[in-house]
Design a protein around this motif. Sequence first.
Motif, PDB file in Angstrom:
ATOM      1  N   VAL A  34       0.842  -1.202   0.000  1.00 54.49           N
ATOM      2  CA  VAL A  34       0.000   0.000   0.000  1.00 54.49           C
ATOM      3  C   VAL A  34       0.876   1.249   0.000  1.00 54.49           C
ATOM      4  O   VAL A  34       0.634   2.208  -0.748  1.00 54.49           O
ATOM      5  CB  VAL A  34      -0.955  -0.007   1.216  1.00 54.49           C
ATOM      6  N   SER A  35       1.921   1.255   0.826  1.00 44.05           N
ATOM      7  CA  SER A  35       2.829   2.399   0.886  1.00 44.05           C
ATOM      8  C   SER A  35       3.526   2.621  -0.445  1.00 44.05           C
ATOM      9  O   SER A  35       3.663   3.766  -0.917  1.00 44.05           O
ATOM     10  CB  SER A  35       3.863   2.188   1.994  1.00 44.05           C
ATOM     11  N   LEU A  36       3.958   1.542  -1.109  1.00 36.31           N
ATOM     12  CA  LEU A  36       4.606   1.669  -2.413  1.00 36.31           C
ATOM     13  C   LEU A  36       3.624   2.206  -3.451  1.00 36.31           C
ATOM     14  O   LEU A  36       4.002   3.005  -4.323  1.00 36.31           O
ATOM     15  CB  LEU A  36       5.156   0.317  -2.867  1.00 36.31           C
ATOM     16  N   THR A  37       2.371   1.780  -3.365  1.00 34.42           N
ATOM     17  CA  THR A  37       1.359   2.254  -4.319  1.00 34.42           C
ATOM     18  C   THR A  37       1.124   3.749  -4.161  1.00 34.42           C
ATOM     19  O   THR A  37       1.051   4.483  -5.156  1.00 34.42           O
ATOM     20  CB  THR A  37       0.042   1.483  -4.113  1.00 34.42           C
ATOM     21  N   VAL A  38       1.003   4.217  -2.931  1.00 34.34           N
ATOM     22  CA  VAL A  38       0.821   5.651  -2.682  1.00 34.34           C
ATOM     23  C   VAL A  38       2.069   6.424  -3.112  1.00 34.34           C
ATOM     24  O   VAL A  38       1.972   7.520  -3.677  1.00 34.34           O
ATOM     25  CB  VAL A  38       0.497   5.898  -1.199  1.00 34.34           C
ATOM     26  N   THR A  39       3.245   5.851  -2.886  1.00 38.05           N
ATOM     27  CA  THR A  39       4.489   6.494  -3.321  1.00 38.05           C
ATOM     28  C   THR A  39       4.504   6.656  -4.833  1.00 38.05           C
ATOM     29  O   THR A  39       4.852   7.722  -5.355  1.00 38.05           O
ATOM     30  CB  THR A  39       5.704   5.667  -2.870  1.00 38.05           C
ATOM     31  N   ALA A  40       4.124   5.603  -5.562  1.00 39.03           N
ATOM     32  CA  ALA A  40       4.083   5.681  -7.019  1.00 39.03           C
ATOM     33  C   ALA A  40       3.080   6.727  -7.483  1.00 39.03           C
ATOM     34  O   ALA A  40       3.329   7.470  -8.448  1.00 39.03           O
ATOM     35  CB  ALA A  40       3.736   4.319  -7.612  1.00 39.03           C
ATOM     36  N   LEU A  41       1.935   6.812  -6.809  1.00 37.06           N
ATOM     37  CA  LEU A  41       0.922   7.810  -7.171  1.00 37.06           C
ATOM     38  C   LEU A  41       1.472   9.225  -7.026  1.00 37.06           C
ATOM     39  O   LEU A  41       1.355  10.048  -7.943  1.00 37.06           O
ATOM     40  CB  LEU A  41      -0.315   7.640  -6.286  1.00 37.06           C
ATOM     41  N   LEU A  42       2.095   9.526  -5.875  1.00 35.75           N
ATOM     42  CA  LEU A  42       2.601  10.869  -5.633  1.00 35.75           C
ATOM     43  C   LEU A  42       3.815  11.182  -6.503  1.00 35.75           C
ATOM     44  O   LEU A  42       4.085  12.350  -6.801  1.00 35.75           O
ATOM     45  CB  LEU A  42       2.965  11.040  -4.159  1.00 35.75           C
ATOM     46  N   ALA A  43       4.541  10.141  -6.921  1.00 42.33           N
ATOM     47  CA  ALA A  43       5.711  10.355  -7.771  1.00 42.33           C
ATOM     48  C   ALA A  43       5.330  10.484  -9.245  1.00 42.33           C
ATOM     49  O   ALA A  43       6.179  10.810 -10.080  1.00 42.33           O
ATOM     50  CB  ALA A  43       6.701   9.205  -7.591  1.00 42.33           C
ATOM     51  N   GLY A  44       4.074  10.220  -9.569  1.00 46.32           N
ATOM     52  CA  GLY A  44       3.646  10.308 -10.965  1.00 46.32           C
ATOM     53  C   GLY A  44       4.075   9.109 -11.776  1.00 46.32           C
ATOM     54  O   GLY A  44       4.253   9.220 -12.996  1.00 46.32           O
ATOM     55  N   GLY A  45       4.234   7.952 -11.116  1.00 40.85           N
ATOM     56  CA  GLY A  45       4.691   6.756 -11.811  1.00 40.85           C
ATOM     57  C   GLY A  45       3.607   5.704 -11.936  1.00 40.85           C
ATOM     58  O   GLY A  45       2.489   5.862 -11.445  1.00 40.85           O
ATOM     59  N   HIS A  46       3.969   4.609 -12.602  1.00 43.88           N
ATOM     60  CA  HIS A  46       3.059   3.489 -12.808  1.00 43.88           C
ATOM     61  C   HIS A  46       3.585   2.272 -12.051  1.00 43.88           C
ATOM     62  O   HIS A  46       4.785   2.158 -11.794  1.00 43.88           O
ATOM     63  CB  HIS A  46       2.926   3.164 -14.299  1.00 43.88           C
ATOM     64  N   LEU A  47       2.679   1.354 -11.730  1.00 48.21           N
ATOM     65  CA  LEU A  47       3.021   0.226 -10.864  1.00 48.21           C
ATOM     66  C   LEU A  47       2.717  -1.093 -11.568  1.00 48.21           C
ATOM     67  O   LEU A  47       1.645  -1.257 -12.158  1.00 48.21           O
ATOM     68  CB  LEU A  47       2.212   0.318  -9.566  1.00 48.21           C
TER      69      LEU A  47
END
Length: 316
Positions: A34-47
């Motif tokens: 979950v933390s990695l997903t939120v990090t990717a969202l705020l970084a403007g990246g894809h998962l």
Amino acid sequence: MTDATAEQITAARSLAERANGAMNTVLEGKAEVVSLTVTALLAGGHLLLEDVPGVGKTLLAKTLARVVGGSVRRIQFTPDLLPSDVLGVNLFNQESRHFEFRAGPIFSNVVIADEINRASPKTQSAMLECMAESQASVDGTTYLMPSPFMVIATQNPIDMEGTYSLPEAQRDRFMMRSSVGYPAPAAEADLLLHQSGREALEDLRPVASLEDVVRAREAVRSITASPQLRGYIVALLAATRADPGSVLGASPRGGLHLLRAAQVRALLAGRGFVTPDDVQALAVSVLAHRIIRRDSADPADAAAAVREAVARTPVQ
């Protein structure tokens, strides 16, 4: 670009904490992914989520879209899926006597690309421009993706029959790769009791707006990284390329993604600058899926190679 202010950092941290807390009520025991997903969202990246079936990959993506109040569309990738099924198509309007563009499901804030490796390379390539440049070109016209825009793709590493391996260029578009994993025994027992996590998802309410996410992304981009820190990332990338056990090391885009993810981690820690610890903490999630090992296709071997590169690269 100006440095992030204390107010911007505080607002972005609050958004991340609310999003993490809300998502963890649906995905119990999965705080790390979950933390990695939120990090990717705020970084403007894809998962990219690579995991066995039935562990909640799609639920994770739907939960993310719900907490930020964004639109979410799911695309089931199959061998007969066409690029137009993803991007959209121009249809002739008999009344206006003009062609009109009917947008495909890719035009959403959060796009779930389910079993992305089951589609043909031609259809997979339709995602490249969208993921790299947040736009799609259809019949010579360019259409912008909504903002924010994020792709969460899933693939099953076990059942490979009838699949097409993601090419290096496609994998390189994903900022991070992670896995949900099996739930803990207590969480799995609770899942059996309540039958599904969908009830918790239905009760979930947005804890932030799309505008909040856009502002948080702007704050992330203003987190500073010293020349020494950037040099450290370059040295780390070079170490993955020099590894004799790897056919392909991390790309320059991997370095950009690693820096952006590290900026998010610094911001969430309340700092206006990136440290080597931020880089090291995210190196495996950001770089491992870009590395091709000479004698192994096991993701664990690629992850081990990144850890070794981190261990032997001196901090500048």
